[in-house]
Design an enzyme around this catalytic site. Structure first.
Site, PDB file in Angstrom:
ATOM      1  N   ASN A  12     -20.296  77.241 -24.288  1.00 32.87           N
ATOM      2  CA  ASN A  12     -20.478  76.952 -22.862  1.00 32.87           C
ATOM      3  C   ASN A  12     -21.848  76.296 -22.663  1.00 32.87           C
ATOM      4  O   ASN A  12     -22.878  76.887 -23.009  1.00 32.87           O
ATOM      5  CB  ASN A  12     -20.373  78.282 -22.093  1.00 32.87           C
ATOM      6  N   ASP A  14     -23.176  75.271 -19.746  1.00 36.35           N
ATOM      7  CA  ASP A  14     -23.662  75.340 -18.355  1.00 36.35           C
ATOM      8  C   ASP A  14     -25.176  75.423 -18.264  1.00 36.35           C
ATOM      9  O   ASP A  14     -25.806  74.815 -17.399  1.00 36.35           O
ATOM     10  CB  ASP A  14     -23.115  76.602 -17.657  1.00 36.35           C
ATOM     11  N   HIS A  15     -25.765  76.256 -19.147  1.00 34.74           N
ATOM     12  CA  HIS A  15     -27.188  76.555 -18.939  1.00 34.74           C
ATOM     13  C   HIS A  15     -28.117  75.503 -19.505  1.00 34.74           C
ATOM     14  O   HIS A  15     -29.315  75.535 -19.235  1.00 34.74           O
ATOM     15  CB  HIS A  15     -27.493  77.975 -19.407  1.00 34.74           C
ATOM     16  N   HIS A  48     -18.406  75.113 -16.521  1.00 31.96           N
ATOM     17  CA  HIS A  48     -17.967  75.654 -15.228  1.00 31.96           C
ATOM     18  C   HIS A  48     -18.552  74.781 -14.111  1.00 31.96           C
ATOM     19  O   HIS A  48     -19.758  74.774 -13.898  1.00 31.96           O
ATOM     20  CB  HIS A  48     -18.489  77.093 -15.121  1.00 31.96           C
ATOM     21  N   ARG A  50     -19.197  74.721 -10.718  1.00 30.02           N
ATOM     22  CA  ARG A  50     -19.209  75.632  -9.571  1.00 30.02           C
ATOM     23  C   ARG A  50     -19.142  74.857  -8.263  1.00 30.02           C
ATOM     24  O   ARG A  50     -19.562  73.707  -8.194  1.00 30.02           O
ATOM     25  CB  ARG A  50     -20.493  76.479  -9.593  1.00 30.02           C
ATOM     26  N   ARG A  54     -24.431  74.262  -9.078  1.00 25.59           N
ATOM     27  CA  ARG A  54     -25.775  74.736  -9.442  1.00 25.59           C
ATOM     28  C   ARG A  54     -26.164  74.370 -10.879  1.00 25.59           C
ATOM     29  O   ARG A  54     -27.326  74.325 -11.192  1.00 25.59           O
ATOM     30  CB  ARG A  54     -25.915  76.240  -9.220  1.00 25.59           C
ATOM     31  N   GLU A  75     -13.860  75.496 -16.552  1.00 30.20           N
ATOM     32  CA  GLU A  75     -13.838  76.721 -15.738  1.00 30.20           C
ATOM     33  C   GLU A  75     -13.912  76.336 -14.277  1.00 30.20           C
ATOM     34  O   GLU A  75     -14.767  75.533 -13.881  1.00 30.20           O
ATOM     35  CB  GLU A  75     -15.029  77.603 -16.082  1.00 30.20           C
ATOM     36  N   THR A 105     -23.973  84.985 -11.746  1.00 32.56           N
ATOM     37  CA  THR A 105     -23.019  84.513 -12.748  1.00 32.56           C
ATOM     38  C   THR A 105     -21.664  85.105 -12.383  1.00 32.56           C
ATOM     39  O   THR A 105     -21.558  85.796 -11.363  1.00 32.56           O
ATOM     40  CB  THR A 105     -23.475  84.930 -14.161  1.00 32.56           C
ATOM     41  N   THR A 106     -20.639  84.821 -13.194  1.00 28.69           N
ATOM     42  CA  THR A 106     -19.306  85.323 -12.861  1.00 28.69           C
ATOM     43  C   THR A 106     -19.271  86.820 -13.152  1.00 28.69           C
ATOM     44  O   THR A 106     -19.152  87.235 -14.296  1.00 28.69           O
ATOM     45  CB  THR A 106     -18.244  84.555 -13.670  1.00 28.69           C
ATOM     46  N   GLU A 156      -8.438  85.262 -20.509  1.00 24.95           N
ATOM     47  CA  GLU A 156      -9.741  85.489 -21.129  1.00 24.95           C
ATOM     48  C   GLU A 156     -10.256  86.822 -20.602  1.00 24.95           C
ATOM     49  O   GLU A 156     -10.381  87.004 -19.390  1.00 24.95           O
ATOM     50  CB  GLU A 156     -10.706  84.350 -20.800  1.00 24.95           C
ATOM     51  N   HIS A 198     -18.193  86.350 -22.079  1.00 20.97           N
ATOM     52  CA  HIS A 198     -19.211  86.691 -21.090  1.00 20.97           C
ATOM     53  C   HIS A 198     -20.205  87.689 -21.678  1.00 20.97           C
ATOM     54  O   HIS A 198     -19.844  88.798 -22.035  1.00 20.97           O
ATOM     55  CB  HIS A 198     -18.650  87.270 -19.781  1.00 20.97           C
ATOM     56  N   GLY A 220     -22.053  81.248 -23.962  1.00 23.88           N
ATOM     57  CA  GLY A 220     -22.996  80.252 -23.462  1.00 23.88           C
ATOM     58  C   GLY A 220     -24.429  80.731 -23.347  1.00 23.88           C
ATOM     59  O   GLY A 220     -25.289  80.344 -24.120  1.00 23.88           O
ATOM     60  N   HIS A 221     -24.673  81.600 -22.387  1.00 22.64           N
ATOM     61  CA  HIS A 221     -26.037  81.929 -22.001  1.00 22.64           C
ATOM     62  C   HIS A 221     -26.899  82.355 -23.179  1.00 22.64           C
ATOM     63  O   HIS A 221     -28.021  81.868 -23.362  1.00 22.64           O
ATOM     64  CB  HIS A 221     -26.009  83.026 -20.920  1.00 22.64           C
TER      65      HIS A 221
HETATM   66  N1  PXP Z   1     -16.119  82.762 -20.104  1.00 19.99           N
HETATM   67  C1  PXP Z   1     -16.108  82.607 -18.768  1.00 19.99           C
HETATM   68  C2  PXP Z   1     -14.788  82.540 -18.087  1.00 19.99           C
HETATM   69  C3  PXP Z   1     -17.303  82.485 -18.045  1.00 19.99           C
HETATM   70  O1  PXP Z   1     -17.272  82.329 -16.708  1.00 19.99           O
HETATM   71  C4  PXP Z   1     -18.520  82.502 -18.740  1.00 19.99           C
HETATM   72  C5  PXP Z   1     -19.811  82.333 -17.995  1.00 19.99           C
HETATM   73  O2  PXP Z   1     -19.853  81.099 -17.385  1.00 19.99           O
HETATM   74  C6  PXP Z   1     -18.485  82.633 -20.125  1.00 19.99           C
HETATM   75  C7  PXP Z   1     -17.279  82.792 -20.785  1.00 19.99           C
HETATM   76  C8  PXP Z   1     -19.724  82.620 -20.952  1.00 19.99           C
HETATM   77  O3  PXP Z   1     -20.551  83.682 -20.622  1.00 19.99           O
HETATM   78  P1  PXP Z   1     -22.021  83.695 -21.157  1.00 19.99           P
HETATM   79  O4  PXP Z   1     -22.704  82.493 -20.631  1.00 19.99           O
HETATM   80  O5  PXP Z   1     -22.574  84.985 -20.631  1.00 19.99           O
HETATM   81  O6  PXP Z   1     -21.946  83.676 -22.672  1.00 19.99           O
END
Ligand code: PXP
Length: 254
Positions: A12, A14-15, A48, A50, A54, A75, A105-106, A156, A198, A220-221
């Site tokens: 992921n 995103d960050h 993702h 959003r 963001r 996502e 976050t989600t 998931e 997650h 991701g994070h």
């Molecule tokens: N899966 C989903 C559906 C998510 O929404 C996220 C966070 O955006 C992740 C996986 C990844 O989570 P993390 O960034 O905490 O690893």
């Protein structure tokens, strides 16, 4: 000969976009991170978009589709706007997640059971366009039954509570792990493809990777944060290695 159970890693990005957006401009580029992830052994890219944009923005999705050969797991919240964007870009997969503006976050899983009528047309529309629909849900049998009722091929499982439980000691951690395993086996028994994600880290990934019915982890994070210290490529390679180790041990025991 033992046939190894495939376990894919979705990275992921995103960050990377979160850091870029902190200053505006184009650096660091999540698409470059996706290229690097591919070289480091990722099997897919997750992003993702959003509602408030963001981190990932629309042009990132466009570029991820155009410039990255790996499957994109898009996502998205269950909204008309996001369904239209998914239909336009036709990602490999669309993972429907709950979204609240005020959350960092989600935070929890999608209440699929509570919104069957809202979700059904969207799952059908995405599925008819050839997009593999996944529902991001808690490890809860009622939610898994709802995914089956909706005709989603993938769920998931949200591993956030499991990951946090590592701080509460081995018993709590094992209890949460067992909840994920129970849900994963239940869902797989009903014919669903099982993913999880997650909050996963180097310290929490192996017990989840060892659950043989799980086919994909989306992370991701932690990977992006760890990249600050050891580089993104090494961060992904280490995670991939831990996943493979856990899965090989599980295969050997089965
Ligand atoms: N899966 C989903 C559906 C998510 O929404 C996220 C966070 O955006 C992740 C996986 C990844 O989570 P993390 O960034 O905490 O690893």
């Amino acid at each position: 000969m033992t046939v190894r159970n495939e376990l894919r890693l979705g990275v992921n990005v995103d960050h990377v976009a979160t850091i870029r957006n902190a200053r505006g401009g184009v650096h660091p580029d999540p698409v470059r991170a996706a290229q690097l992830a591919a070289a480091a052994g990722a099997d897919g890219i997750t992003a993702h978009l959003r509602e408030d944009r963001r981190h990932i923005i629309d042009s990132d999705i466009e570029r991820l589709r155009a410039e990255i050969a790996l499957p994109l797991n898009f996502e998205m919240a269950a909204t008309r706007e996001m369904v239209d964007i998914a239909l336009r870009h036709k990602p490999h997969a669309a993972c429907i997640v709950p979204e609240r503006r005020e959350e960092r976050t989600t935070e929890g899983g999608l209440d699929a059971a509570g919104q069957l009528a809202h979700l059904l047309p969207m799952v059908r529309e995405l599925g008819s366009a050839g997009i593999r629909v996944s529902l991001f849900i808690a490890a809860d049998r009622q939610q898994i039954d709802a995914a089956v009722a909706l005709g989603a091929p993938v769920v998931e499982l949200h591993t956030g509570t499991y990951c946090e439980a590592i701080e509460a000691g081995p018993e709590a951690f094992e209890r949460e792990r067992a909840r994920i395993e129970d849900a994963a086996r239940y869902g797989a028994g009903l014919g669903l493809e099982i993913h999880a994600g997650h909050g996963l880290t180097f310290d929490t990934v192996k017990p989840i990777a060892a659950i043989p019915v799980i086919r994909e982890l989306n992370i991701g994070h932690f990977l992006i944060g760890e990249a600050v210290f050891i580089g993104l490529e090494q961060s992904i390679r280490t995670m991939r290695g831990l996943m493979d180790e856990a899965r090989a041990t599980a295969d050997a025991l089965s």
